[in-house]
Write an enzyme that holds these catalytic residues in place. Structure first.
Site, PDB file in Angstrom:
ATOM      1  N   ASN A 199       0.833  -1.198   0.000  1.00  0.00           N
ATOM      2  CA  ASN A 199       0.000   0.000   0.000  1.00  0.00           C
ATOM      3  C   ASN A 199       0.872   1.254   0.000  1.00  0.00           C
ATOM      4  O   ASN A 199       1.677   1.408  -0.911  1.00  0.00           O
ATOM      5  CB  ASN A 199      -1.103  -0.019   1.070  1.00  0.00           C
ATOM      6  CG  ASN A 199      -0.686  -0.184   2.497  1.00  0.00           C
ATOM      7  OD1 ASN A 199      -0.428  -1.296   2.955  1.00  0.00           O
ATOM      8  ND2 ASN A 199      -0.661   0.903   3.242  1.00  0.00           N
ATOM      9  N   ASP A 200       0.771   2.165   0.944  1.00  0.00           N
ATOM     10  CA  ASP A 200       1.340   3.509   0.824  1.00  0.00           C
ATOM     11  C   ASP A 200       2.781   3.559   0.325  1.00  0.00           C
ATOM     12  O   ASP A 200       3.638   2.818   0.821  1.00  0.00           O
ATOM     13  CB  ASP A 200       1.342   4.211   2.186  1.00  0.00           C
ATOM     14  CG  ASP A 200      -0.010   4.270   2.846  1.00  0.00           C
ATOM     15  OD1 ASP A 200      -0.979   3.749   2.283  1.00  0.00           O
ATOM     16  OD2 ASP A 200      -0.086   4.836   3.947  1.00  0.00           O
TER      17      ASP A 200
END
Length: 512
Positions: free
Chosen positions: A42-43
């Site tokens: 993710n991020d």
């Protein structure tokens, strides 16, 4: 004695190495977006140009294609296009990051690559709020192997704050500054998001300066965002930008259509005071864009990369052992109090065969074409003044059996529409951006095996709006068509390039 996190790091690296080339068989594995070799991503974290190379870290769980205790994955590049996967940079397990090395940033501290990240500790499984979050540091001389330095910021701005994460650090006038998101709770709301400002002389001892900005009635956000994640603070043009990802905004018309948003507020900065001068504006209009992080390229360009996915969206690639990828790197500019984003010029490296059609005119008709590969770049200029069609645009990644992704101009709504209701497995929904007030609309499109990114421009400016969404069509869905409905449409230019598969290099890396 080896620390628990070191043992976890070895396990994570072993899982990454075992991935091998098996992902080559995944029909949706991207060809030119940063993607994990295995597991969950993710991020984006710690984007930085360091000692002649671009580094991209990311939230990573290498053991399964689902969210789990967060590690920091790591990749590097010399050209922003070809990325080499490196050994896992951080693994959780120490007392200060026992349950996750959450998002953060990277800085060059006199030749030492320094990561500032959030250590996440779960206090109880009975509540999502039963957590403790602290800001931690790790350092590296070679830019690959990191030594944890422990907690550098323990106390949140207020007592009883549990959600306190995602530090972003920069140096200004010989002082280090940090912005970090936090949440306060009250009886009427799930929470209220804020961004705190800290200052340090040495990256280790931090002093709380003030709440840089909070979710209050002076902003159109009102008191609806319960958390501000992944804050960033920087200068662009003659303005200061506070960029963040608010959670909890309610959808309103065409705005805030995703579960969570990503956007910015422009203002003036006179340290330590930030005075907002605009309302919150979303960065992207697609289904899948979150937790964007920005960094400065070697030539001074401001470049942004975001997580090319969204919480709770379907992720069909999990069947193949991976989930998540990054958007293309995008150059940021400020025009008329608005951030515009365009794909970095380095993407042209991937162009192979080119097909050009100078003018295509349709009247209640279609113009079919075939793509040589799912990896495509398309530039299309639509003449609004000479066209009368109610709807006109493209159908992409079609298979002749109903599967297609539609991108078109809708004159009745004055919007550019992306319709992915028939874009393959487990994806649906429509997103749109405003139709520029111009005589000609320029669409710059990048198609990968499981994504579409659209950059919308007018006569003068590219990248006024972007629409970024994941799609999961069949691998043989390689047909397309231009179309006009209820009238005629004039396409002044229609260019297509087949793009190289840049990610093949990731599977031959010695590090993996």
């Amino acid at each position: 004695m080896e620390s628990p996190s070191y043992k976890n790091l070895i396990k994570a690296e072993d899982a990454q190495k075992k991935a091998g080339k098996r992902l080559l068989s995944s029909e949706w594995y991207p060809g030119f977006h940063v993607t994990p070799l295995t597991g969950w991503m993710n991020d984006p974290n710690g984007l930085i140009f360091f000692k002649g190379e671009y580094h991209l870290f990311y939230q990573y769980y290498p053991f399964a294609p689902v969210w789990g205790p967060m590690h920091w994955g790591h990749a590097k590049s010399r050209d922003l296009v070809h990325w080499e996967t490196l050994p896992v940079a951080l693994a959780p397990g120490d007392s200060f990051d026992r349950d996750g090395c959450f998002s953060g940033c990277a800085v060059d501290n006199n030749g030492v690559l320094t990561l500032i990240y959030t250590g996440h500790i779960v206090l109880s499984n009975d509540s999502l709020d039963a957590i403790r979050e602290v800001q931690c540091m790790a350092t590296s001389i070679d830019g690959i192997h990191f030594q944890k330095e422990g907690i550098v910021l323990e106390k949140a701005p207020m007592p009883q704050v549990a959600h306190f994460r995602d530090p972003r650090v920069w140096k200004e006038n010989n002082h280090w500054f940090m912005v970090v998101g936090y949440r306060t709770d009250d009886e009427k709301h799930q929470g209220i998001g804020h961004v705190a400002l800290y200052r340090s002389e040495n990256l280790k001892d931090w002093i709380f300066v003030k709440t840089l900005l909070g979710d209050n009635s002076q902003l159109p956000l009102g008191k609806r965002a319960f958390m501000w994640e992944c804050p960033d603070f920087f200068s662009l043009g003659n303005r200061s930008v506070l960029m963040f990802s608010p959670q909890g905004l309610k959808a309103s018309g065409y705005k805030n259509r995703n579960l969570f948003q990503n956007g910015y507020i422009l203002g003036k900065w006179q340290a330590p005071q930030f005075t907002p001068e605009t309302s919150f504006q979303e960065l992207d209009y697609g289904h899948d864009f979150y937790a964007a992080q920005r960094f400065e390229a070697k030539d001074g360009r401001q470049i942004l990369i975001a997580w090319f996915d969204m919480w709770e969206n379907q992720k069909p690639s999990q069947r193949d052992g991976w989930a998540g990828c990054m958007t293309l790197p995008r150059k940021l500019d400020l025009i008329d109090n608005k951030i515009v984003m365009t794909p970095v010029r380095e993407m042209e490296i991937l162009r192979q065969s080119e097909k050009i059609e100078s003018v295509v005119t349709l009247s209640d008709a279609e113009h079919p074409f075939t793509m040589d590969s799912p990896l495509q770049e398309i530039e299309l200029i639509f003449d609004l003044e000479k066209s009368s069609a109610y709807q006109a645009g493209l159908a992409l990644r079609c298979n002749g059996k109903g599967q297609e992704t539609l991108l078109y101009i809708d004159r009745s709504q004055n919007r550019i529409i992306l319709d992915r209701n028939r874009s393959g497995q487990n994806v649906k929904g429509i997103r749109s951006c405003p139709l520029p007030n111009t005589s000609k609309v320029r669409l710059h499109i990048f198609l990968d095996r499981s994504s579409i990114e659209i950059f919308v421009g007018d006569d003068q400016t590219q990248g006024l709006y972007s629409i970024s969404s994941r799609i999961f069509p069949d691998k043989d869905s390689l047909k397309g068509r231009l179309f006009a409905i209820e009238g005629y449409a004039v396409f002044d230019s229609f260019k297509r390039w087949t793009l190289q598969d840049a990610n093949l290099a990731a599977f031959s890396s010695d590090a993996c």
